[in-house]
Scaffold this active site. Structure first.
Site, PDB file in Angstrom:
ATOM      1  N   GLY A 104       0.810  -1.217   0.000  1.00 38.19           N
ATOM      2  CA  GLY A 104       0.000   0.000   0.000  1.00 38.19           C
ATOM      3  C   GLY A 104       0.837   1.257   0.000  1.00 38.19           C
ATOM      4  O   GLY A 104       0.411   2.294   0.518  1.00 38.19           O
TER       5      GLY A 104
ATOM      6  N   ARG B 280       0.394   5.873  -1.594  1.00 42.27           N
ATOM      7  CA  ARG B 280      -0.209   7.122  -1.125  1.00 42.27           C
ATOM      8  C   ARG B 280      -0.110   7.182   0.395  1.00 42.27           C
ATOM      9  O   ARG B 280       0.182   6.189   1.057  1.00 42.27           O
ATOM     10  CB  ARG B 280      -1.666   7.234  -1.557  1.00 42.27           C
ATOM     11  CG  ARG B 280      -2.576   6.175  -0.952  1.00 42.27           C
ATOM     12  CD  ARG B 280      -4.019   6.366  -1.413  1.00 42.27           C
ATOM     13  NE  ARG B 280      -4.874   5.298  -0.904  1.00 42.27           N
ATOM     14  CZ  ARG B 280      -6.164   5.194  -1.186  1.00 42.27           C
ATOM     15  NH1 ARG B 280      -6.749   6.099  -1.950  1.00 42.27           N
ATOM     16  NH2 ARG B 280      -6.883   4.204  -0.695  1.00 42.27           N
TER      17      ARG B 280
ATOM     18  N   ASN C 171      -3.995  -7.844  -4.254  1.00 43.68           N
ATOM     19  CA  ASN C 171      -4.807  -7.761  -3.045  1.00 43.68           C
ATOM     20  C   ASN C 171      -4.097  -8.577  -1.972  1.00 43.68           C
ATOM     21  O   ASN C 171      -4.021  -9.802  -2.065  1.00 43.68           O
ATOM     22  CB  ASN C 171      -6.210  -8.322  -3.309  1.00 43.68           C
ATOM     23  CG  ASN C 171      -7.096  -8.275  -2.084  1.00 43.68           C
ATOM     24  OD1 ASN C 171      -6.680  -7.841  -1.004  1.00 43.68           O
ATOM     25  ND2 ASN C 171      -8.327  -8.742  -2.220  1.00 43.68           N
TER      26      ASN C 171
ATOM     27  N   SER D  66      -1.987   0.459  15.052  1.00 43.74           N
ATOM     28  CA  SER D  66      -2.684   1.718  15.314  1.00 43.74           C
ATOM     29  C   SER D  66      -2.865   1.864  16.816  1.00 43.74           C
ATOM     30  O   SER D  66      -2.972   0.865  17.535  1.00 43.74           O
ATOM     31  CB  SER D  66      -4.060   1.732  14.635  1.00 43.74           C
ATOM     32  OG  SER D  66      -4.823   2.846  15.081  1.00 43.74           O
TER      33      SER D  66
ATOM     34  N   TYR E 115     -11.569  -2.763  12.789  1.00 41.45           N
ATOM     35  CA  TYR E 115     -10.263  -2.136  12.610  1.00 41.45           C
ATOM     36  C   TYR E 115      -9.408  -2.288  13.873  1.00 41.45           C
ATOM     37  O   TYR E 115      -8.229  -2.656  13.799  1.00 41.45           O
ATOM     38  CB  TYR E 115     -10.458  -0.658  12.265  1.00 41.45           C
ATOM     39  CG  TYR E 115      -9.195   0.070  11.881  1.00 41.45           C
ATOM     40  CD1 TYR E 115      -8.645  -0.087  10.613  1.00 41.45           C
ATOM     41  CD2 TYR E 115      -8.566   0.934  12.771  1.00 41.45           C
ATOM     42  CE1 TYR E 115      -7.486   0.592  10.243  1.00 41.45           C
ATOM     43  CE2 TYR E 115      -7.418   1.624  12.412  1.00 41.45           C
ATOM     44  CZ  TYR E 115      -6.881   1.441  11.149  1.00 41.45           C
ATOM     45  OH  TYR E 115      -5.731   2.128  10.799  1.00 41.45           O
TER      46      TYR E 115
ATOM     47  N   ALA F  75      -9.670  -4.545  16.207  1.00 46.09           N
ATOM     48  CA  ALA F  75      -9.297  -5.953  16.363  1.00 46.09           C
ATOM     49  C   ALA F  75      -8.156  -6.328  15.425  1.00 46.09           C
ATOM     50  O   ALA F  75      -7.228  -7.044  15.810  1.00 46.09           O
ATOM     51  CB  ALA F  75     -10.509  -6.850  16.115  1.00 46.09           C
TER      52      ALA F  75
ATOM     53  N   LYS G  24      -5.856  -4.356  14.198  1.00 52.91           N
ATOM     54  CA  LYS G  24      -4.618  -3.692  14.596  1.00 52.91           C
ATOM     55  C   LYS G  24      -4.065  -4.253  15.904  1.00 52.91           C
ATOM     56  O   LYS G  24      -2.846  -4.301  16.103  1.00 52.91           O
ATOM     57  CB  LYS G  24      -4.853  -2.182  14.699  1.00 52.91           C
ATOM     58  CG  LYS G  24      -5.188  -1.515  13.365  1.00 52.91           C
ATOM     59  CD  LYS G  24      -4.097  -1.736  12.325  1.00 52.91           C
ATOM     60  CE  LYS G  24      -4.340  -0.954  11.056  1.00 52.91           C
ATOM     61  NZ  LYS G  24      -3.242  -1.096  10.069  1.00 52.91           N
TER      62      LYS G  24
END
Length: 245
Positions: A14, A17, A63, A142, A155, A157, A159
Protein backbone atom coordinates in the site's frame (compact mmCIF):
# COMPACT_ATOMS: atom_id res chain seq x y z
CA UNK A 1 26.93 8.37 7.69
CA UNK A 2 25.58 5.96 5.09
CA UNK A 3 22.30 4.29 6.04
CA UNK A 4 22.15 0.53 6.49
CA UNK A 5 19.34 0.72 3.91
CA UNK A 6 21.68 1.83 1.12
CA UNK A 7 21.36 -0.65 -1.74
CA UNK A 8 18.84 -2.81 0.13
CA UNK A 9 15.32 -3.68 -1.01
CA UNK A 10 12.27 -2.74 1.05
CA UNK A 11 8.72 -3.92 0.29
CA UNK A 12 6.01 -1.45 1.35
CA UNK A 13 2.46 -2.74 0.92
CA UNK A 14 0.00 0.00 0.00
CA UNK A 15 2.96 2.29 -0.54
CA UNK A 16 1.46 4.45 -3.28
CA UNK A 17 -0.21 7.12 -1.12
CA UNK A 18 -0.46 8.53 2.39
CA UNK A 19 1.62 6.93 5.12
CA UNK A 20 2.83 4.16 2.81
CA UNK A 21 4.16 6.62 0.26
CA UNK A 22 5.91 8.61 2.98
CA UNK A 23 7.58 5.41 4.21
CA UNK A 24 8.68 4.47 0.71
CA UNK A 25 10.01 7.98 0.05
CA UNK A 26 12.09 8.08 3.23
CA UNK A 27 13.50 4.60 2.55
CA UNK A 28 14.33 5.65 -1.02
CA UNK A 29 15.97 8.82 0.25
CA UNK A 30 18.22 6.59 2.35
CA UNK A 31 19.17 4.59 -0.73
CA UNK A 32 16.77 1.63 -0.58
CA UNK A 33 15.12 0.12 -3.64
CA UNK A 34 11.35 0.01 -3.22
CA UNK A 35 8.82 -2.68 -4.20
CA UNK A 36 5.18 -1.72 -3.78
CA UNK A 37 2.25 -4.15 -3.78
CA UNK A 38 -0.81 -1.94 -4.38
CA UNK A 39 -4.48 -2.10 -5.30
CA UNK A 40 -6.89 0.42 -6.79
CA UNK A 41 -4.60 3.48 -6.86
CA UNK A 42 -2.37 4.69 -9.71
CA UNK A 43 1.19 3.90 -8.57
CA UNK A 44 2.91 6.16 -11.13
CA UNK A 45 3.26 9.34 -8.98
CA UNK A 46 4.71 7.41 -6.04
CA UNK A 47 7.13 5.48 -8.25
CA UNK A 48 8.28 8.74 -9.85
CA UNK A 49 8.97 10.17 -6.39
CA UNK A 50 10.90 7.08 -5.25
CA UNK A 51 12.97 6.94 -8.46
CA UNK A 52 13.89 10.62 -8.08
CA UNK A 53 16.29 9.47 -5.36
CA UNK A 54 18.17 7.31 -7.85
CA UNK A 55 16.84 3.96 -6.68
CA UNK A 56 14.94 1.15 -8.37
CA UNK A 57 11.19 1.19 -7.68
CA UNK A 58 8.51 -1.12 -9.03
CA UNK A 59 4.80 -1.63 -8.33
CA UNK A 60 2.88 -4.90 -8.27
CA UNK A 61 -0.92 -4.98 -8.39
CA UNK A 62 -2.10 -7.32 -5.67
CA UNK A 63 -4.81 -7.76 -3.05
CA UNK A 64 -2.77 -8.63 0.05
CA UNK A 65 -5.76 -10.53 1.46
CA UNK A 66 -5.30 -13.12 -1.31
CA UNK A 67 -2.88 -15.82 -0.11
CA UNK A 68 -1.96 -17.15 -3.56
CA UNK A 69 -1.70 -13.70 -5.16
CA UNK A 70 0.71 -12.50 -2.47
CA UNK A 71 2.82 -15.63 -2.95
CA UNK A 72 3.13 -14.89 -6.66
CA UNK A 73 3.98 -11.23 -6.02
CA UNK A 74 6.57 -12.02 -3.34
CA UNK A 75 8.26 -14.51 -5.67
CA UNK A 76 8.26 -11.91 -8.46
CA UNK A 77 9.75 -9.23 -6.20
CA UNK A 78 12.53 -11.54 -5.03
CA UNK A 79 13.28 -12.44 -8.64
CA UNK A 80 13.21 -8.81 -9.83
CA UNK A 81 15.30 -7.36 -7.00
CA UNK A 82 17.49 -10.35 -6.14
CA UNK A 83 16.15 -10.53 -2.59
CA UNK A 84 14.23 -8.58 0.04
CA UNK A 85 15.77 -6.98 3.12
CA UNK A 86 12.79 -5.20 4.66
CA UNK A 87 9.02 -5.61 4.71
CA UNK A 88 6.58 -2.92 5.83
CA UNK A 89 3.00 -4.16 6.17
CA UNK A 90 1.18 -0.88 5.68
CA UNK A 91 -1.83 -1.83 3.51
CA UNK A 92 -5.08 -1.35 5.38
CA UNK A 93 -8.75 -0.52 4.99
CA UNK A 94 -11.60 0.62 7.21
CA UNK A 95 -15.32 -0.16 7.29
CA UNK A 96 -16.47 1.74 10.35
CA UNK A 97 -19.80 1.05 12.04
CA UNK A 98 -21.05 0.54 15.57
CA UNK A 99 -21.25 -3.16 16.41
CA UNK A 100 -25.05 -3.14 16.24
CA UNK A 101 -24.87 -2.12 12.58
CA UNK A 102 -21.69 -3.90 11.52
CA UNK A 103 -22.17 -6.79 9.13
CA UNK A 104 -20.17 -9.99 8.95
CA UNK A 105 -18.79 -8.78 5.61
CA UNK A 106 -17.65 -5.49 7.20
CA UNK A 107 -15.76 -7.42 9.85
CA UNK A 108 -14.29 -10.09 7.60
CA UNK A 109 -12.97 -7.80 4.88
CA UNK A 110 -11.10 -5.55 7.31
CA UNK A 111 -9.53 -8.51 9.12
CA UNK A 112 -8.65 -10.07 5.75
CA UNK A 113 -6.69 -7.06 4.51
CA UNK A 114 -5.24 -5.61 7.70
CA UNK A 115 -4.33 -8.78 9.60
CA UNK A 116 -4.36 -11.72 7.20
CA UNK A 117 -2.67 -9.54 4.58
CA UNK A 118 0.27 -9.01 6.92
CA UNK A 119 0.40 -12.74 7.69
CA UNK A 120 0.42 -13.52 3.95
CA UNK A 121 3.36 -11.21 3.25
CA UNK A 122 5.39 -12.40 6.24
CA UNK A 123 4.64 -16.04 5.44
CA UNK A 124 5.79 -15.76 1.83
CA UNK A 125 8.98 -13.79 2.59
CA UNK A 126 10.06 -15.74 5.68
CA UNK A 127 12.06 -18.26 3.66
CA UNK A 128 13.93 -15.43 1.93
CA UNK A 129 14.75 -13.75 5.24
CA UNK A 130 15.86 -17.02 6.83
CA UNK A 131 18.03 -17.93 3.85
CA UNK A 132 19.68 -14.50 4.05
CA UNK A 133 19.95 -14.83 7.84
CA UNK A 134 18.64 -11.32 8.22
CA UNK A 135 15.81 -8.91 7.53
CA UNK A 136 13.49 -6.41 9.17
CA UNK A 137 9.70 -6.54 9.32
CA UNK A 138 7.61 -3.55 10.43
CA UNK A 139 3.85 -3.80 10.84
CA UNK A 140 1.72 -0.67 10.84
CA UNK A 141 -0.71 -1.13 13.72
CA UNK A 142 -2.68 1.72 15.31
CA UNK A 143 -3.20 3.33 18.69
CA UNK A 144 -6.81 2.07 18.49
CA UNK A 145 -5.40 -1.46 18.57
CA UNK A 146 -4.15 -0.60 22.05
CA UNK A 147 -7.04 1.47 23.41
CA UNK A 148 -10.07 0.59 21.25
CA UNK A 149 -12.35 3.04 19.50
CA UNK A 150 -16.14 3.14 19.22
CA UNK A 151 -17.30 2.31 15.72
CA UNK A 152 -14.10 0.50 14.80
CA UNK A 153 -14.40 -2.95 16.32
CA UNK A 154 -13.12 -4.59 13.12
CA UNK A 155 -10.26 -2.14 12.61
CA UNK A 156 -9.27 -2.15 16.29
CA UNK A 157 -9.30 -5.95 16.36
CA UNK A 158 -7.16 -6.16 13.23
CA UNK A 159 -4.62 -3.69 14.60
CA UNK A 160 -4.49 -5.38 18.00
CA UNK A 161 -3.99 -8.68 16.18
CA UNK A 162 -1.01 -7.18 14.34
CA UNK A 163 0.69 -6.55 17.67
CA UNK A 164 0.32 -10.20 18.66
CA UNK A 165 1.54 -11.24 15.22
CA UNK A 166 4.52 -8.90 15.58
CA UNK A 167 5.64 -10.32 18.91
CA UNK A 168 5.27 -13.92 17.77
CA UNK A 169 7.17 -13.38 14.53
CA UNK A 170 9.90 -11.62 16.53
CA UNK A 171 10.26 -14.71 18.74
CA UNK A 172 10.16 -17.20 15.87
CA UNK A 173 12.62 -15.50 13.51
CA UNK A 174 15.09 -13.86 15.89
CA UNK A 175 17.49 -16.82 15.79
CA UNK A 176 17.98 -16.08 12.07
CA UNK A 177 18.71 -12.40 12.64
CA UNK A 178 15.26 -11.20 11.56
CA UNK A 179 13.60 -8.42 13.56
CA UNK A 180 9.87 -7.72 13.71
CA UNK A 181 8.38 -4.58 15.24
CA UNK A 182 5.24 -2.46 15.01
CA UNK A 183 4.39 1.22 14.73
CA UNK A 184 1.06 2.39 16.16
CA UNK A 185 0.03 5.76 14.69
CA UNK A 186 -2.58 7.99 16.25
CA UNK A 187 -4.30 10.79 14.31
CA UNK A 188 -2.24 11.43 11.17
CA UNK A 189 -2.99 14.08 8.53
CA UNK A 190 -4.53 12.37 5.50
CA UNK A 191 -7.11 13.19 2.85
CA UNK A 192 -9.72 12.07 5.38
CA UNK A 193 -8.59 14.48 8.12
CA UNK A 194 -8.16 17.28 5.57
CA UNK A 195 -11.87 16.92 4.73
CA UNK A 196 -12.93 17.51 8.35
CA UNK A 197 -14.35 20.85 9.42
CA UNK A 198 -12.21 23.11 11.62
CA UNK A 199 -14.53 22.26 14.53
CA UNK A 200 -14.01 18.52 13.98
CA UNK A 201 -10.26 18.98 13.76
CA UNK A 202 -10.28 20.98 16.98
CA UNK A 203 -12.16 18.17 18.72
CA UNK A 204 -9.50 15.70 17.59
CA UNK A 205 -6.67 17.95 18.75
CA UNK A 206 -8.20 18.12 22.23
CA UNK A 207 -7.61 14.34 22.53
CA UNK A 208 -3.89 14.79 21.77
CA UNK A 209 -1.64 16.07 24.59
CA UNK A 210 0.78 17.64 22.08
CA UNK A 211 -2.19 19.49 20.60
CA UNK A 212 -1.75 18.80 16.90
CA UNK A 213 -2.35 16.11 14.29
CA UNK A 214 0.74 14.21 13.15
CA UNK A 215 2.12 13.83 9.65
CA UNK A 216 2.86 10.76 7.57
CA UNK A 217 6.56 11.59 7.79
CA UNK A 218 6.40 11.19 11.58
CA UNK A 219 5.31 7.58 11.09
CA UNK A 220 7.90 7.02 8.36
CA UNK A 221 10.72 8.04 10.70
CA UNK A 222 9.63 5.46 13.27
CA UNK A 223 9.45 2.77 10.58
CA UNK A 224 12.95 3.59 9.33
CA UNK A 225 14.27 3.43 12.90
CA UNK A 226 13.12 -0.19 13.07
CA UNK A 227 14.42 -1.00 9.58
CA UNK A 228 17.87 0.32 10.45
CA UNK A 229 18.18 -1.09 13.99
CA UNK A 230 19.38 -4.70 14.24
CA UNK A 231 19.03 -4.97 18.03
CA UNK A 232 15.39 -4.01 18.61
CA UNK A 233 12.66 -6.61 18.09
CA UNK A 234 9.15 -7.31 19.36
CA UNK A 235 8.54 -3.65 20.18
CA UNK A 236 5.67 -1.25 19.51
CA UNK A 237 6.30 2.48 19.07
CA UNK A 238 3.28 4.77 19.38
CA UNK A 239 3.35 7.80 17.09
CA UNK A 240 0.31 9.51 18.54
CA UNK A 241 1.24 12.84 20.11
CA UNK A 242 0.67 11.31 23.55
CA UNK A 243 -2.92 10.07 23.02
CA UNK A 244 -2.14 6.80 24.76
CA UNK A 245 0.09 7.55 27.71
Amino acid sequence: MESILQGKTVVVTGGVRGIGQAIGALCAQKGANIAVPYLGVDPAPALEQFRSFGVKAEAYECNVADFNATKAVCDKIVADFGGVDGLVNNAGITADKLIMRMTEEDFDKVIAVNLKGAFNMVKHLTQTFMRQRGGAIVNISSVVGLMGNAGQINYSASKAGLIGLTKTVARELSSRGVTCNAVAPGFIATAMTDALTPEQQDAIKKQIPLGFIGHAEDVAKAVVFFLENRYVTGEVIKVDGGMYI
